[in-house]
Design an enzyme around this catalytic site. Structure first.
Site, mmCIF file in Angstrom:
data_model
loop_
_atom_site.group_PDB
_atom_site.id
_atom_site.type_symbol
_atom_site.label_atom_id
_atom_site.label_comp_id
_atom_site.label_asym_id
_atom_site.label_seq_id
_atom_site.Cartn_x
_atom_site.Cartn_y
_atom_site.Cartn_z
ATOM 1 N N HIS A 269 0.413 0.243 -0.403
ATOM 2 C CA HIS A 269 -0.924 0.823 -0.436
ATOM 3 C C HIS A 269 -1.361 1.230 0.979
ATOM 4 O O HIS A 269 -2.484 1.627 1.180
ATOM 5 C CB HIS A 269 -1.904 -0.206 -0.989
ATOM 6 C CG HIS A 269 -1.600 -1.564 -0.482
ATOM 7 N ND1 HIS A 269 -0.658 -2.375 -1.098
ATOM 8 C CD2 HIS A 269 -1.993 -2.199 0.619
ATOM 9 C CE1 HIS A 269 -0.552 -3.484 -0.410
ATOM 10 N NE2 HIS A 269 -1.315 -3.399 0.641
ATOM 11 N N CYS A 270 -0.486 1.079 1.959
ATOM 12 C CA CYS A 270 -0.906 1.414 3.338
ATOM 13 C C CYS A 270 -0.096 2.593 3.856
ATOM 14 O O CYS A 270 -0.596 3.687 4.046
ATOM 15 C CB CYS A 270 -0.647 0.234 4.282
ATOM 16 S SG CYS A 270 -1.296 -1.294 3.737
ATOM 17 N N ILE A 271 1.213 2.340 4.038
ATOM 18 C CA ILE A 271 2.028 3.294 4.799
ATOM 19 C C ILE A 271 2.109 4.683 4.165
ATOM 20 O O ILE A 271 2.009 5.682 4.866
ATOM 21 C CB ILE A 271 3.431 2.702 5.056
ATOM 22 C CG1 ILE A 271 3.300 1.288 5.652
ATOM 23 C CG2 ILE A 271 4.215 3.600 5.995
ATOM 24 C CD1 ILE A 271 2.452 1.186 6.896
ATOM 25 N N ASP A 274 -2.194 5.877 4.564
ATOM 26 C CA ASP A 274 -3.016 5.948 5.779
ATOM 27 C C ASP A 274 -2.774 7.208 6.614
ATOM 28 O O ASP A 274 -3.726 7.870 7.041
ATOM 29 C CB ASP A 274 -2.771 4.702 6.647
ATOM 30 C CG ASP A 274 -3.134 3.424 5.891
ATOM 31 O OD1 ASP A 274 -2.762 2.340 6.355
ATOM 32 O OD2 ASP A 274 -3.784 3.535 4.826
#
Ligand code: SAJ
Length: 430
Positions: A269-271, A274
């Site tokens: 859910h980040c890389i 973002d």
């Protein structure tokens, strides 16, 4: 500053909006440090679990949670008005991408509206959700100022990126340095004083936008470097070189190098998300963030490359993909986690099913899932190979018995070098 006294005496009440993998550890840490904490989440089931002393976040022990629920330091609620008691409000809600790869600020806006409803003089508001530079000043501040309060004077406002690494045994809330940037000196001072009550190291920066950009640099750094090694994997495959051997030898360089590894694609859910917050904002300055876009397309093409390797493997046995039984080993987005979000396994499975393969999977962390046309259940590892034409290691969980796999599966595609260099006619690697 009245608030500083309340913080230093641990009388200040902390409000946390969003009790997920960021908000819950923060709330419990501060409650354990002696602060009264009100946790607000829209999910009534989550709130009920927490008030029953049951943690749904592996990094937060139910024992620690039950302790602060029992002694009254931590209270979870679905009633946003309870935030009125908070002297500090920390916003820890998701910032996903829309299908169009534009930022989806829905949750942030809803959280800010909840804060605006209880805003009063002397409060410190902190946004922790990963977002594009400018969000705190352009989105949060005006909504709060519209209540008639002077930002930085009547209330304090800062941004502090979350750096939670779920499941990391070495780094948790206390010992991960905390970057924080306030809209003015008093805001930064208040936020630093707040985090210093619990964190070992707090890193003040000159503005919320700098703090927002720090986080995006951290995660864009990863996405771009993963894109680089994925491109190198495609290159090495074409040149007949073993990319894993190349990286293992390169990482002997004791300075100026950091190993990243090829894989089936970019999950979590980040890389994968973002960097697109950053490239979206850069476009408003007429700036094209080419590395981010390029890494996105290289990483995004990896599932297709994995399917190509599966076709190569079946081809070696004169089998077509259409009608073959292909079994995915590990579907979570990365090793030893149970999170499926953006997992490349989902795209590989869809591509396979679309081409007529009969698909199944084994992942002890994921009992079952539905995704697009897929509706699958975990098959126990011991019997997973039965009737299978090709096994594909997508997520290299430590619990798997890789040696047994090599014996059991007629063909194995290894996208993570989980077989540690074991070669043979039935083993195909990235
Ligand atoms: N991946 C590769 N090759 C690599 C590293 C990762 O293909 O060399 C893949 C993973 O399989 C996964 C995706 O990239 O699908 C993301 O992996 P990640 O290791 O970056 O793990 P995340 O998504 O849990 O990233 C988090 C981030 N933490 C925060 O945003 C607070 C990141 O900043 C951390 O650096 C990372 O954990 C970490 O180091 O574990």
């Amino acid at each position: 500053m009245e608030l500083l006294k309340k913080i230093e005496s641990k009388q200040a009440t902390l409000g946390v909006i969003g009790l997920g993998y960021v908000g819950l550890p923060l709330a419990v840490e501060f409650a354990r440090a002696g602060f009264p904490v009100v946790g607000y989440d829209v999910d009534a089931h989550k709130v009920a679990e927490l008030m029953a002393g049951r943690s749904y976040i592996p990094d937060v022990s139910s024992e620690h949670l039950a302790e602060v629920v029992k002694n009254g330091k931590f209270k979870a609620t679905t009633d946003a008005k309870a935030l009125a008691a908070a002297d500090i409000i920390d916003i820890c809600v998701p910032t996903p991408l829309r299908k169009t790869k534009d930022p989806d600020m829905t949750y942030v806006v809803q959280a800010v509206d909840a804060v605006a409803a209880v805003l009063r003089k002397g409060q410190l508001i902190i946004l922790e959700s990963t977002t594009y530079p400018g969000t705190t000043v352009e989105v949060v501040q005006p909504v709060l100022a519209a209540k008639g309060f002077t930002p930085g004077v009547d209330f304090y406002l800062a941004f502090s990126p979350e750096r939670v690494d779920p499941g990391n045994p070495h780094y948790q809330t206390k010992n991960i340095p905390k970057v924080v940037g306030g809209i003015n000196e008093d805001s930064t001072k208040a936020a630093v004083a707040f985090y210093e009550q619990v964190m070992d190291k707090v890193v003040p920066v000159s503005s919320p936008s700098v703090a927002e950009m720090v986080k995006l640099l951290e995660n864009t750094f990863r996405a771009v470097n993963i894109g680089l090694v994925n491109e190198l994997a495609l290159m090495c495959h074409r040149m007949g070189l073993d990319v894993w051997e190349v990286i293992d030898a390169a990482k002997t360089k004791p300075f100026g190098f950091m190993p990243f590894y090829p894989g089936p694609g970019l999950g979590g859910h980040c890389i994968p998300i973002d960097p697109f917050y950053l490239s979206w904002k850069a476009r408003q300055y007429n700036f094209e963030a080419r590395f981010i876009e390029l890494a996105g397309s290289v990483n995004g093409a990896m599932p297709e490359f994995v399917v190509q390797r599966i076709i190569d493997a079946l081809n070696s046995k004169k089998k077509s993909l259409n009608g073959s039984r292909v079994h995915i080993i590990g579907v979570a987005y990365k090793r030893d986690v149970n999170d499926l979000r953006e997992s490349p396994a989902l795209e590989v499975l869809e591509l396979l099913a679309h081409r007529g393969a009969i698909v199944s999977y084994t992942d002890p962390y994921v009992a079952a899932f539905k995704h697009a046309s897929l509706d699958l259940q975990h098959v126990d590892e011991a019997i997973a190979h039965k009737g299978i034409d090709c096994g594909v290691i997508i997520t290299d969980h430590k619990v798997f018995d890789y040696a047994a796999m090599i014996d059991r599966f007629p063909l194995l595609v290894d996208t993570r070098n989980a077989l540690k260099g074991v070669t043979g006619p039935k083993i195909f690697r990235l």
